[in-house]
Design an enzyme around this catalytic site. Structure first.
Site, PDB file in Angstrom:
ATOM      1  CG  HIS A 178      -1.806  -1.066   0.825  1.00 37.01           C
ATOM      2  ND1 HIS A 178      -1.803  -2.516   1.689  1.00 37.01           N
ATOM      3  CD2 HIS A 178      -3.135  -1.159   1.106  1.00 37.01           C
ATOM      4  CE1 HIS A 178      -1.805  -3.208   1.816  1.00 37.01           C
ATOM      5  NE2 HIS A 178      -3.294  -2.547   1.555  1.00 37.01           N
ATOM      6  N   GLY A 218      -4.433  -3.402  11.844  1.00 42.30           N
ATOM      7  CA  GLY A 218      -3.830  -3.836  10.259  1.00 42.30           C
ATOM      8  C   GLY A 218      -5.171  -3.627   9.988  1.00 42.30           C
ATOM      9  CG  ASP A 225     -11.925   8.171   4.601  1.00 39.46           C
ATOM     10  OD1 ASP A 225     -12.504   8.396   5.765  1.00 39.46           O
ATOM     11  OD2 ASP A 225     -11.025   8.184   4.450  1.00 39.46           O
ATOM     12  N   GLY A 226     -11.519   4.124   6.729  1.00 39.04           N
ATOM     13  CA  GLY A 226     -11.639   2.923   7.229  1.00 39.04           C
ATOM     14  C   GLY A 226     -11.450   2.414   8.645  1.00 39.04           C
ATOM     15  CG  ASN A 234      -6.993   9.016   1.658  1.00 37.61           C
ATOM     16  OD1 ASN A 234      -8.286   8.451   1.974  1.00 37.61           O
ATOM     17  ND2 ASN A 234      -5.723   8.826   2.368  1.00 37.61           N
ATOM     18  CB  ILE A 270      -8.614   7.411  -1.878  1.00 37.70           C
ATOM     19  CG1 ILE A 270      -9.278   8.665  -2.660  1.00 37.70           C
ATOM     20  CG2 ILE A 270      -8.685   6.003  -2.708  1.00 37.70           C
ATOM     21  CD1 ILE A 270     -10.114   8.068  -3.742  1.00 37.70           C
ATOM     22  CG  HIS A 322      -5.717   1.796  -1.077  1.00 40.96           C
ATOM     23  ND1 HIS A 322      -5.847   2.387   0.374  1.00 40.96           N
ATOM     24  CD2 HIS A 322      -6.547   0.201   0.117  1.00 40.96           C
ATOM     25  CE1 HIS A 322      -6.533   1.985   1.717  1.00 40.96           C
ATOM     26  NE2 HIS A 322      -5.771   0.034   1.679  1.00 40.96           N
ATOM     27  NE  ARG A 349     -27.794 -16.845  35.854  1.00 39.20           N
ATOM     28  CZ  ARG A 349     -28.856 -16.228  35.581  1.00 39.20           C
ATOM     29  NH1 ARG A 349     -30.512 -17.499  35.367  1.00 39.20           N
ATOM     30  NH2 ARG A 349     -30.070 -15.773  36.640  1.00 39.20           N
TER      31      ARG A 349
END
Length: 671
Positions: free
Chosen positions: A26, A114, A155-156, A185, A187, A261, A521
């Site tokens: 990338h 990542g 953005d991700g 950006n 994109i 990208h 429980r």
């Protein structure tokens, strides 16, 4: 002296060259954020490449970790032990430069990133750790904990829900030393994000209680510097710096496009980019004057030496606090730990009344916490159900960082990721609780803890159909089995108070991976641990009930089903069938034992075996073999009281006994 753009271009060149050599990667983000990185790393970041573990260093997290060559370039240029040959081996087997930054692989990488959003969530944990340690150790005239956590995100990261969970909590807790740079950006992989990500991000973060510096030109070094100065001046709120950038900046035909990208630029585009940037050098060549301007070793050593002098003065004024700080940052357990843990286990083994293992866990925490000041707990809005608090619990609040307990709210994913950040920061042993079925929400953070081999502890209660009337949405069926498949994740499903106490001790002492405790429980009886049984619990699987002679059958069980195996063995004995009961609270720990011990517990000459667990049967056939049976549940649960459900799904003494008898009958017929 090279100018700022030339220095940033070194990042761009190394990034596009490494991606091109690997033929994948990338390049766009490193090229787009290079100018921001140059200002941050050369003007503000307090770090020492010679000692990447210096306790009071600033933390840097690349949440948009696909742009890993940005971080590798920075580490290489500033003088970390990351030689150029490793840059050339980007994304290759065994290199120090994997496709995404990995904790423990590359010096200077603070956390594995990542999976988008988890970097910023872990950074929230780091910033919280700084605030808590400062409150605990700093004294008037002696500030030994004073560093920032800086994050690059895209953005991700902001589209992933975990960023909402974590950043909301960061704003509430007023983590003023957390500074994030949003790479705006426009994109992502699929192209321009405007049609699927139209959030007003600055307003979103203002709503969280963040300080926002909006509309910063990410390619204007003066604007970036001013934004960082404004962020550092804001001490009561975390800051988001919104940087408008061009992805792949400098690449004539690729910049600003999705092709920049995640694809290598290609030889022709790289040649054109070199010409456009005024970078006439061959691939992987950085001029000496560029290296010299980037080299942070001398400055880093000076910063650390200045801190060491301050710490020496602190140690003279507050010797006990200094020793405690050093112990905690080194990850050493207190001198009194062994005695404390021994008493905890002895007290648990002496219990006679039945008790849910979630309550046994609470008793273990109560016993441990006073001698483990580094222990920091929390729950995702289920404290009363998870039993993750204790009598000395003090909640961390926006105005008081002296506590030891985090109310995470309904944020399971962020809780686990923040735990990881607390753990990798150092100075803490972090645990957090929720229902086992909600481990699905947190799963990728659990996976990253396992990938990083760090000691986060996950307390997961309501571990089976035994939670009862809440029904199949809350009843974990496949969860324990699936979590056992996770490499490095140690899963414990204890049967009683003694096993729970041992599981906690093992989790606290573990340094090579996370631990998950699956707890009931409903009440379970306390088992009698005779002979070596108590000490053998920590071996993951052990003989709980044995037979005078070689066993005719072996019953293997975990958690609340161990009681069923014990009673069934008693009934089988009345029918002249000798059945050994093996409690196996942790399959991964048992599997790690030597072959002699495993053979002693599960002798190969006894192949009449029945495994019993209120969950999917997958995984148990490795222990019972082709001649064995598994009593489990390979469908979802039902809404009903727990006793009704256990009978409905065949978890009865009668079913276990008949299963063993049928197996023995089949063996006789075969003979």
């Amino acid at each position: 002296m090279p100018d700022r753009r030339e220095l940033a271009n070194a990042i761009r060149a190394l990034s596009m060259d490494a991606v091109q050599k690997a033929t994948c990667g990338h390049p766009g983000m490193p090229m787009g954020m290079a100018d921001i990185a140059e200002v941050l790393w050369r003007d503000f970041l307090r770090h020492n490449p010679v000692d990447p573990r210096w306790p009071d260093r600033d933390r840097f997290v690349l949440s948009n970790g696909h742009g890993s060559m940005l971080q590798y370039s920075l580490l290489h240029l500033t003088g970390y032990a990351l030689p150029l040959d490793e840059i050339k081996r980007f994304r290759q087997l065994g290199s120090m430069t994997p496709g995404h930054p990995e904790y423990g692989v590359t010096p200077g990488v603070e956390t594995t990133t990542g999976p988008l959003g988890q970097g910023v969530a872990a950074a929230v944990g780091m910033a919280l750790a700084e605030k808590l340690l400062a409150a605990r150790f700093n004294r008037p005239g002696h500030t030994i904990v004073d560093h920032h956590t800086y994050v690059f995100l895209g953005d991700g990261c902001l589209m992933e829900g975990v960023s909402h969970e974590a950043c909301s909590l960061a704003g509430t807790l007023k983590l003023g030393k957390l500074i994030c740079f949003y790479d705006d950006n426009g994109i992502s992989i699929d192209g321009e994000v405007a049609t699927w990500f139209g959030d007003d991000t600055p307003e979103r973060f203002r709503a969280y209680g963040w300080h926002v510096v909006a509309d910063v030109d990410g390619h204007d070094s003066d604007a970036v510097r001013a934004a960082i100065e404004a962020a550092r001046a804001e001490t009561d709120r975390p800051t988001l710096i919104c940087c408008k950038t061009v992805i792949g900046w400098g690449a004539p035909t690729r910049e600003g496009t999705a092709k920049a990208h995640g694809e290598a630029l290609g030889d022709d585009e790289i040649a054109a980019t070199r010409e456009r940037l005024g970078w006439p050098h061959p691939a992987f060549y950085v001029p000496p004057e560029i290296y010299a301007a980037w080299d942070a070793r001398e400055r880093g050593q000076a910063l650390q030496q200045e801190w060491s002098a301050r710490f020496a003065a602190y140690a003279e004024a507050h010797p006990d606090l200094a020793a405690e700080f050093e112990r905690r940052m080194a990850g050493r357990l207190p001198a009194e730990w062994d005695g404390c843990a021994d008493r905890m286990i002895a007290d648990a083994a002496a219990m006679t009344a039945g008790q849910a293992t979630r309550k046994s866990s609470a008793a273990a925490i109560e016993a441990m916490a006073p001698c483990l000041p580094e222990l920091i707990g929390g729950s995702a809005d289920l404290t009363g159900s998870n039993n993750t608090n204790w009598s000395g619990t003090k909640a961390i609040t926006p105005s008081d960082a002296s506590g030891n307990y985090i109310h995470y709210g309904v944020r399971e994913f962020a809780m686990a990721a923040i735990e990881n950040g607390l753990t990798v920061h150092g100075g803490f042993i972090a645990y957090g609780g929720t229902f086992l079925t909600f481990s699905d929400y947190a799963r990728n953070a659990l996976r990253l803890a396992a990938l990083m081999k760090i000691g986060s502890i996950f307390v997961m209660t309501h571990d089976s159909i035994g939670l009862g009337e809440d029904g199949p949405t809350h009843q974990p069926i496949e969860h324990v089995a699936s979590l056992r498949l996770m490499p490095n994740m140690s899963v414990w499903r204890p049967a009683d108070a003694a096993e729970t106490a041992v599981a906690w001790r093992v989790a606290i002492e573990r340094r090579d991976g996370p631990t998950l405790l699956a707890l009931t429980r409903q009440n379970v009886p306390q088992q009698a641990h005779k002979g070596d049984a108590l000490s053998d619990i920590r071996r993951g699987g052990y003989i709980l009930v044995d037979t005078p002679e070689a066993p005719d059958a072996i019953l293997i069980a975990t958690g609340s089903e161990v009681q069923l195996a014990v009673v069934a063995a008693q009934e089988l004995a009345r029918r002249d069938i000798a059945a050994r009961v093996v409690s196996m609270p942790s399959t991964d720990v048992f599997d790690a034992q030597d072959a002699t011990y495993r053979e002693q517990v599960l002798p190969t000459d006894c192949d009449t075996r029945v495994a019993i667990e209120a969950g999917v049967t997958a995984g148990w056939y490795r222990y019972v073999g082709t001649h064995g049976r598994v009593i489990g549940i390979d469908r979802y649960g039902e809404s009903a009281p727990a006793p009704v459900l256990f009978e409905h799904f065949g978890f009865t003494v009668e079913h276990v006994v008949s299963t063993v008898e049928n197996l023995l009958s089949e063996r006789k017929i075969e003979v």
